[in-house]
Structures are given as C-alpha cells and as structure tokens.
Design a protein around this motif. Structure first.
Motif, PDB file in Angstrom:
ATOM      1  N   SER A   1      40.887  39.255  51.085  1.00 50.66           N
ATOM      2  CA  SER A   1      41.246  40.050  49.906  1.00 50.66           C
ATOM      3  C   SER A   1      40.837  41.506  50.049  1.00 50.66           C
ATOM      4  CB  SER A   1      40.590  39.459  48.654  1.00 50.66           C
ATOM      5  OG  SER A   1      39.173  39.545  48.730  1.00 50.66           O
TER       6      SER A   1
ATOM      7  N   HIS B   1      42.238  33.511  53.352  1.00 51.63           N
ATOM      8  CA  HIS B   1      42.974  34.763  53.237  1.00 51.63           C
ATOM      9  C   HIS B   1      42.026  35.892  52.837  1.00 51.63           C
ATOM     10  CE1 HIS B   1      46.595  32.367  53.593  1.00 51.63           C
ATOM     11  NE2 HIS B   1      46.161  31.587  52.612  1.00 51.63           N
TER      12      HIS B   1
ATOM     13  N   GLU C   1      39.485  35.746  50.134  1.00 54.07           N
ATOM     14  CA  GLU C   1      40.095  35.700  48.806  1.00 54.07           C
ATOM     15  C   GLU C   1      39.367  34.715  47.901  1.00 54.07           C
ATOM     16  OE1 GLU C   1      44.286  34.168  48.182  1.00 54.07           O
ATOM     17  OE2 GLU C   1      44.639  36.334  48.322  1.00 54.07           O
ATOM     18  N   SER C   2      38.990  33.569  48.439  1.00 52.24           N
ATOM     19  CA  SER C   2      38.313  32.546  47.653  1.00 52.24           C
ATOM     20  C   SER C   2      36.807  32.718  47.761  1.00 52.24           C
ATOM     21  CB  SER C   2      38.699  31.144  48.133  1.00 52.24           C
ATOM     22  OG  SER C   2      37.892  30.169  47.492  1.00 52.24           O
TER      23      SER C   2
END
Length: 506
Positions: free
Chosen positions: A460, A458, A427-428
């Motif tokens: 994505s 996390h 995600e990042s």
C-alpha cells in the motif's frame, strides 16, 4: 486464529489472501502482585470460540465453506494442569518478571548461555524455563502436582482434541526445546527435574488435526472434522504474513511491544545471546528480537501527560492527534533522547532491570518534542536489534512493517530514517492472521510453497529514507547506546529499590 496478549482475533481470508471478515475480543492482564502478569485461560478459550463464531456470522458464510483453520499464538506462556486437564494456575505470560532471581542464577551458575545456544530462547524472565525454575523453588506444591506444563495454545487445542501437542514453533520459544534435534532438551529436563511426559508432543507447524470436540464445533458453527493446522507463534507468522520470507528481508512489527525478525534456512543462535531463533517450518527459521516497549510507551505518555481541551471521541483519534502534534518537530527532537525501557527490556540487552530515561531535556523542549522522542526511542530500540541481525545474517535488502505504527506516516518515516532504508507497507495489517492462513493453505496442499505469500501481499505504501534525517539519527544513536551502557549499573540499583518499595506497599 490469532491468540494475542491483549485480545484474540479470528480473521477469514479467501484462498488468494483477500480479507473477508474478522472479529476480536479483548481480555485483561491480571497483576496480583508486583512483577506478576497472568491471564485466565478459560476467558481466552471463550474468546476463541466467540471470535470464530462471530467472524463467520460477519462473513455471511456457512462454516462448511471454510477450508481449514490455522492457529497463531503469543509466545512464552506457561500453564500447569492436573491429570484431568483442570487448571492449577493461570496462564503466566511473557511480561511476568517474578523469576528474575532464577534468571540470574541461570546466567551465572547453571550454564544458561549453553542452554540458549541449544534452544534459541534467550535467558530471561519471559521464558517458560525460568518460570518453571521459579515454580520449582517457590511453589513446590504446584510443581509436584502438575501433570502437564503447557502454553495457552496447547490449552485451546487440548480443549478441542483432548490430546496434548505443541508445534515446533511454540516449543522453540520455551527454552526447553533442542533446535537441532527437534525434541525436548534432555539436559534442561534434568535441570528442572521433570521428564518429557510432563510436556506436550512436539509436532511440525504443518501438522493437521481433525475430529474436534463436537460441542465446541457446534457452538462455533463449523464441522467437527474441519482440518485444524497446528500453526506457529505470532512472531514468525507475522514475517510470513508481510511477505518477509526470504533471507535478507526484515520484518518490523510495532504494536503494544515490538519486534524485528528475518528468515534463515537453518537454526542460528548468537554467540553473545542477543537474539532468538524460533521455528517457522522444517527448513525456515526466524531469528530476531522482541522489544518490550512499543506503542505501550506512547500510550503511557498520553495517559500521564496529555489532556485535550476539546473532546477526542475515540482512543484511535486521541493517538492520531498525539502523533500529529509532533509532525513539525525536526528529526532528533532537538537532542531529546528517550530510552523506552518502561517495562525492562528484552533484545538485545535482555535486562529486566532497565528503566525509562529522558535524556537531554532543556527549556527549549515542549510537549511535542517529548512525543517525537518517544517514537524515536522505540525506533532506536528496534534498530539496535536490527544491527545484530545484520551482523549474524548479512545486510538487509528490504524492511516490511506491520502493527499499529504502520498506519502512521510520521512513525513509518522515523523508522525508515533510523534504519536509512526504504520501508514497505503491506496493504493488510493482519500479518499474523494472514501468516496462519498461508501456512494452513500450504499444510493442506492448496499451495505448493510458502513463497506463494508474495502473490497475496499487496503493497500500500513505500516510505523512503530522508538522507538528512538519517545522518542525524546515526549521530544520536551513538549517544543513545552510550547512555544505556553508562546507566547499566544504576538500572540494577534503582530497579531493586523499586521492587523493595512495591513489595512493602503490597
């Protein structure tokens, strides 16, 4: 704190890894002569101070709320300073190729391969070892006057603490550091004619320092006794930041340049010298290889050959439009291959003479085919290193990606298909920054293992390989490898011609 080649970025995270704020400041690369690539350390130092200050302001917090600061840094820079710490040179960065003749001498006459096997840094102009040999031969005045040889990261920390230390990770990217002894390699120092007092004290990546220069702390808005963790290089921290921390997990980063890496439990070098081995912690080492030409190849193509009838408002939009233009072009770009060696190449060939090639051009190829072939060529370059890693460390289980390309569905799909494996997108996108933050939490005792990063990263998106495309790429990659091999001698000839012409013009 992530000190990169083109910018410095300060990013604030919570203890759980949640992004809070960031601020980045760009700076130029100086090319005073052909093959030279330098930066002004004082400009970068100001970028560090101002990016931290601005990130705190953006986060709307007080500096006393920070747990600590970890430092990520680009690799292979070299700076000479005098007894007072004053600069004698700019920062000579990884892209500098002026030492190429000394690299040839290292490889042919000075036991370069044995040096690589002990130090884990491939013999290449990027290496501070080859830069120091060049300095000794071409600038003996500076070589004799230098009291210390340091990296940009060591320059920043010296300004803060007025002492010279270097983490094992950055030390292991110099070509001067013995991986098994965790100390400067005496045979290399003898070759250079220097003693270890001219280098910083090697320390673990988890070493903690406090009591920084008060003027610097006050400017940034942080306490002078805030814990500063030595940190590591941006490459190994990118692995940590995407969660590729276990053996068998590959991390692929494609930004301006590119890299592919995996973690091993002890130092591991390649008998053929194709990969690096750099420290992450005392029991985790990262092997892999950088490729010189990532997004820079697409930028070059856009700048030279693409114009837009309608105004494209931002650089970001122009890149997205360029990539989208290739969305309907089938895998393999109808047999148009691109060897993306616009700035020479590092892994797996370590050939500064390599040059870019479009191969297979026909009247059927349009601009969009060229765009796709550039992206595919970069993916082939990364995959060629991935094959070596699989042979050294075993087959990969998962590929985690970061860098600007990870935002593009098309480019992620190309990488998944070339590798014929699923690609996991965290995600990042702040992989090196998050890696530095996690290492800081570990060093300060807030987490009990680096594996805790798995709970912070996390996912994505997951991009699965398309079998039909993977079959096409398997066939074309064989052609790609043979084209390089068949042109190896010609690369040397044309590169020498270009250097003569560049020098005559300059």
């Amino acid at each position: 704190m992530d000190i990169g080649t083109t910018s410095t970025k300060a990013t604030i995270f919570t203890e759980s890894g949640r992004f809070v704020s960031s601020h980045s400041i760009e700076y130029p690369i100086i090319h005073p002569k052909p093959d030279w690539a330098e930066q002004d350390p004082s400009v970068i130092y100001l970028a560090v101070l101002n990016s931290i200050r601005s990130a705190i302001i953006k986060a709307d917090i007080h500096g006393t709320q920070l747990i600590g600061i970890g430092i990520s840094s680009a690799m292979h820079s070299l700076i000479a300073v005098d007894q007072e710490g004053e600069l004698l040179t700019n920062s000579i960065i990884w892209a500098d190729n002026r030492s190429i003749d000394y690299v040839r001498k290292l490889k042919e006459d000075l036991n370069g391969h044995q040096i690589y096997m002990r130090t884990g840094t491939p013999i290449h102009p990027m290496s501070p070892l080859s830069k120091l040999l060049w300095m000794k031969g071409e600038r003996p005045d500076i070589f004799a006057k230098a009291a210390k040889w340091i990296s940009i990261k060591e320059y920043i920390t010296w300004k803060w603490f007025h002492t010279y230390f270097v983490d094992y990770s950055i030390a292991s990217t110099t070509g001067l550091f013995n991986l098994n002894e965790l100390e400067w390699d005496q045979d290399v120092l003898t070759l250079l004619g220097i003693d270890k007092e001219k280098l910083s004290q090697p320390v673990p990546t988890t070493a903690v320092y406090q009591g920084m220069d008060r003027d610097a702390a006050d400017f940034m808005g942080i306490p002078a006794d805030i814990p500063i963790v030595a940190g590591a290089s941006d490459g190994v921290l990118a692995n940590l930041g995407v969660g590729a921390i276990e053996e068998g997990e590959l991390a692929v980063t494609i930004g301006t340049s590119g890299a592919i890496r995996t973690v091993v439990s002890q130092p591991l070098t390649d008998p053929e010298g194709r990969t690096f081995c750099y420290a992450l912690s005392e029991d985790k080492w990262v092997i892999g290889g950088p490729v010189n030409n990532g997004g820079i190849a697409l930028r070059w193509f856009k700048d030279q050959f693409v114009s837009y009838e309608n105004a494209i408002p931002t650089e970001k939009d122009s890149f997205e439009a360029l990539i989208d233009s290739a969305s309907d072009i089938p895998a393999g770009a109808q047999g148009l291959l691109f060897l993306p060696y616009l700035t020479g190449e590092r892994a797996p060939h370590w050939n500064a003479d390599a040059r870019g090639v479009f191969f297979g051009i026909s009247l059927a190829h349009q601009k969009e085919h060229f765009v796709r072939s550039v992206m595919e060529g970069v993916a082939y370059a990364v995959y060629s290193v991935g094959k070596v890693l699989n042979s050294l460390a075993g087959s990969s289980k998962v590929i985690r990606v970061s860098g600007g390309f990870a935002r593009s569905d098309i480019w992620r799909q190309i990488v998944a298909d070339v590798f014929d494996e699923s690609v996991v997108v965290p995600e990042s996108h702040e992989s090196s920054g998050l890696g530095a933050a996690v290492l800081t939490l570990y060093a300060l005792g807030h987490i009990d293992s680096l594996e805790k990063v798995k709970e912070m990263v996390h996912v994505s998106a997951v991009q699965n390989a398309i079998s039909e495309n993977a079959a096409i790429y398997r066939e074309l990659f064989g052609v790609y490898e043979r084209v390089y091999k068949n042109l190896e001698e010609e690369f040397k000839i044309i590169a020498e011609f270009q250097r003569r012409r560049d020098n005559s013009i300059s």
